[in-house]
Design an enzyme around this catalytic site. Sequence first.
Site, mmCIF file in Angstrom:
data_model
loop_
_atom_site.group_PDB
_atom_site.id
_atom_site.type_symbol
_atom_site.label_atom_id
_atom_site.label_comp_id
_atom_site.label_asym_id
_atom_site.label_seq_id
_atom_site.Cartn_x
_atom_site.Cartn_y
_atom_site.Cartn_z
ATOM 1 N NE ARG A 264 -34.344 21.305 37.184
ATOM 2 C CZ ARG A 264 -33.223 20.607 37.301
ATOM 3 N NH1 ARG A 264 -32.141 21.181 37.829
ATOM 4 N NH2 ARG A 264 -33.172 19.346 36.924
ATOM 5 N NE ARG A 279 -28.554 29.097 38.714
ATOM 6 C CZ ARG A 279 -28.247 27.948 39.313
ATOM 7 N NH1 ARG A 279 -29.209 27.132 39.694
ATOM 8 N NH2 ARG A 279 -26.992 27.636 39.547
ATOM 9 C CD GLU A 351 -24.841 20.219 38.279
ATOM 10 O OE1 GLU A 351 -24.664 20.987 39.240
ATOM 11 O OE2 GLU A 351 -25.835 19.500 38.150
ATOM 12 C CB SER A 354 -26.184 15.859 38.520
ATOM 13 O OG SER A 354 -25.965 15.666 39.887
ATOM 14 N NE ARG A 392 -26.229 24.805 33.551
ATOM 15 C CZ ARG A 392 -26.119 24.762 34.878
ATOM 16 N NH1 ARG A 392 -25.313 23.879 35.450
ATOM 17 N NH2 ARG A 392 -26.818 25.589 35.629
#
Length: 427
Positions: A264, A279, A351, A354, A392
Amino acid sequence: MLDIQLLRKDLASVQARIASRGITVNWDEFTALEQQRKEIQTSVQDAQAAQNRISKEIGQAKAKGTHTPELMAAAERYKAQLAGSEQRLAEIQARLEVFLLVIPNLPHATVPLGAAADDNVEQRRVGEPRRFDFAPKDHADLGAGLGMMDFETATKIASARFALISGPLARMHRALSQFMLEVHSNEHGYTEVYVPYLVNAASMRGTGNLPKFEDDLFGVPRRDAEKLYLIPTAEVPVSNIVRDDIVALEKLPLKFVCHSPCFRSEAGAYGKDTRGMIRQHQFDKVELVQIAHPQQSYELLEQLTSHAEEILKRLDLPYRVVALCSGDMGFSAAKTYDIEVWLPGQNGYREISSCSNFEAFQARRMQARFRNEKGKPELVHTLNGSALAVGRTLIAVLENYQQEDGSVTVPAALRPYMGGVERLARG
RNA sequence: GGAGAGGUGCCGGAGUGGUCGAUCGGGGCAGACUCGAAAUCUGUUGUCCCUCUUGCGGGGGACCGUGGGUUCGAAUCCCACCCUCUCCGCCA
């Protein structure tokens, strides 16, 4: 993509539901385009019918050897008449298509209304955050202390937002993926798939990443072929397995699990989460994807979410599940549960998964269908969820299992995947 | 990198300008035969869009890799692009 029939039949309710996402759309443009489309399409098709009829007559006459100059002249008149209006129709339809491609999905009736993350609704909390009798460190300090996490070197090799992990910590990263894959494929009924990490634009369009979110992606131009994109999630290649397919009814639901790296650009995230490996431009993820019968999809969303939760339970990591509110949901989703893991280093939930039901939004873009009970093709529903984001999860293990001396206990569930290692310590 | 072949419906595979949306075979579905099944025989079986009725259904348009072009008319001719396959070379 929304069903254009729905916009024609009940624009008002579509407008209201889109508005609940906090998004403004130029609906007047749509109404105007639709009106033009209707007029032009009707007249074009009438003219085409007339022209087809005459051409057919010419063919029949020729077969008998007759010469028909008056029919030829009539056909040419229709041809001239069609030339401009056909093109105009194509332009209008293209504009309608573009309009539809950038409209987000409609939130499901059970989605809480709200503007932003504060309005998300907690569903449940599982596990108690551990009480430390020392000041817990965050994963970046722990990783550096162990000598197994090195951001400087990663930056030298690539750029910011990459990580280099090594030794037993790299092994734990690998163990996490293996553990997740084993649980989902052996116990939850998912078929493991290995997929391309570069995909074409049609696949990106299918899941909703294009045309609107090109800036979030890494593109890979090629000299003599179509441009490809690095996948931001395995959702893209795995969902597109069924693009342009008609799946047999009895095969539903299709359940796939896929471990892949994700890439990303994080274009809109300057200055956000710059510390540590929260991130990154590149991270690993184990993704669950289901291709479902529309009547089952919400039941399956609950199941899929529970499959992701199961990993956290077995790792004994405290977490909570929240239902995203209308204003916080992603573009393609009709309903989303986020799973947030407890991170002592941040003193909060973060998070880690999802899980979403996209209903027919992606299926319509992909033309992914099944043959329904009446034998007619019907759009499938697609669902997916992280189970889990591996990077994560690694962070969560480090922070939750840390000891005062900076070492880290290996969760019992992971030990079989690490040759029995029980503790990470500076070597 | 060099040389060649090809992309047609769920699958295989015909079709080189005029009832071709598409021969034929397989598969699927329905029926006949059978106690049942297999085999055999008969029939049937595309998608999308517009429109009228809005329950079934009727009328029309589009679709033979994609996009353009030629023509009154294109699966069939021309151009560009995408993709697949074969052989040689190179390569994990």
